[in-house]
Design an enzyme around this catalytic site. Structure first.
Site, mmCIF file in Angstrom:
data_model
loop_
_atom_site.group_PDB
_atom_site.id
_atom_site.type_symbol
_atom_site.label_atom_id
_atom_site.label_comp_id
_atom_site.label_asym_id
_atom_site.label_seq_id
_atom_site.Cartn_x
_atom_site.Cartn_y
_atom_site.Cartn_z
ATOM 1 N N CYS A 32 -21.734 0.699 18.978
ATOM 2 C CA CYS A 32 -22.511 1.371 17.934
ATOM 3 C C CYS A 32 -21.677 1.646 16.698
ATOM 4 O O CYS A 32 -20.449 1.636 16.731
ATOM 5 C CB CYS A 32 -22.994 2.729 18.453
ATOM 6 S SG CYS A 32 -24.374 2.649 19.579
ATOM 7 N N CYS A 36 -24.614 6.227 14.535
ATOM 8 C CA CYS A 36 -25.767 5.994 15.409
ATOM 9 C C CYS A 36 -26.224 7.291 16.079
ATOM 10 O O CYS A 36 -25.414 8.083 16.564
ATOM 11 C CB CYS A 36 -25.427 4.969 16.475
ATOM 12 S SG CYS A 36 -26.861 4.516 17.470
ATOM 13 N N CYS A 63 -25.822 -2.427 19.714
ATOM 14 C CA CYS A 63 -26.930 -1.478 19.881
ATOM 15 C C CYS A 63 -28.114 -1.935 19.036
ATOM 16 O O CYS A 63 -27.951 -2.341 17.887
ATOM 17 C CB CYS A 63 -26.443 -0.107 19.419
ATOM 18 S SG CYS A 63 -27.729 1.103 19.140
ATOM 19 N N CYS A 66 -28.713 0.859 15.858
ATOM 20 C CA CYS A 66 -27.904 1.006 14.629
ATOM 21 C C CYS A 66 -27.383 -0.327 14.097
ATOM 22 O O CYS A 66 -26.712 -0.351 13.072
ATOM 23 C CB CYS A 66 -26.757 1.970 14.868
ATOM 24 S SG CYS A 66 -25.565 1.394 16.085
HETATM 25 ZN ZN LIG Z 1 -26.189 2.493 18.081
#
Ligand SMILES: [Zn+2]
Length: 184
Positions: A32, A36, A63, A66
């Site tokens: 991330c 995030c 992810c 994000c």
């Molecule tokens: Zn994330």
């Protein structure tokens, strides 16, 4: 190892660190951006990376929330990059999709960041660039309005005239008449 500063950035979803590192979570195998808003992992499960390819090379997946694979650049830098792309490509039929491709970001993220920094959408800025070039051409050349519209990337001439009037409160022809040098 993760520093206290990095851990603090992750804990507070500090977006200013998005241009500096990514963090990966060993238990979920996902990585991330610091900003995030996903659930805070345990600190001992976190691994920090300073190059974009590294988490992927270590078997982590980006992810979905994000989109951490976007380049490590600040919003301002990225906006400047987008501005340059607009300046260099305004003559073409530049869609948001194409712009996203050229600037390495998702369409929604790109639109959001650009608007946040400049207060305009990329499409608004693009039209502005096109109309400014058109204004210059109206004054410095004798090209017909249709040709100018085409050359600035607004092939639909009635749309071009409409946008021009909306921005400058006169038609391209009126503008030309007012501003073109006379005589000699
Ligand atoms: Zn994330």
């Amino acid at each position: 190892m993760i520093t206290d500063e990095e851990w603090q950035a992750i804990k507070t979803n500090d977006a200013t660190y998005d241009s500096k590192f990514r963090y990966a979570v060993k238990t979920t195998k996902i990585f991330c951006r610091p900003s995030c808003h996903s659930r805070l992992p345990k600190r001992e499960n976190v691994e920090v990376f300073y190059h974009l390819d590294d988490p992927i090379n270590h078997g982590y997946r980006p992810c979905k929330r994000c989109r951490p694979t976007d380049a490590f650049v600040s919003n301002e830098e990225w906006t400047q990059e987008i501005e340059t792309i607009l300046q260099n490509n305004y003559q073409q039929n530049l869609t948001l999709e194409e712009l996203a491709y050229l600037s390495h970001g998702s369409e929604s993220h790109l639109r959001h960041v650009f608007k946040k920094v400049t207060n305009k959408t990329p499409q608004q800025r693009l039209t502005e660039i096109r109309l400014d070039v058109a204004k210059h051409m109206l004054v410095t050349t004798d090209k017909p309005v249709e040709k100018i519209a085409m050359e600035v990337g607004l092939a639909n001439v009635s749309y071009f005239i409409q946008r021009f009037k909306h921005s400058f409160h006169e038609s391209p022809k009126q503008y030309r008449k007012q501003h073109q040098k006379t005589g000699c």
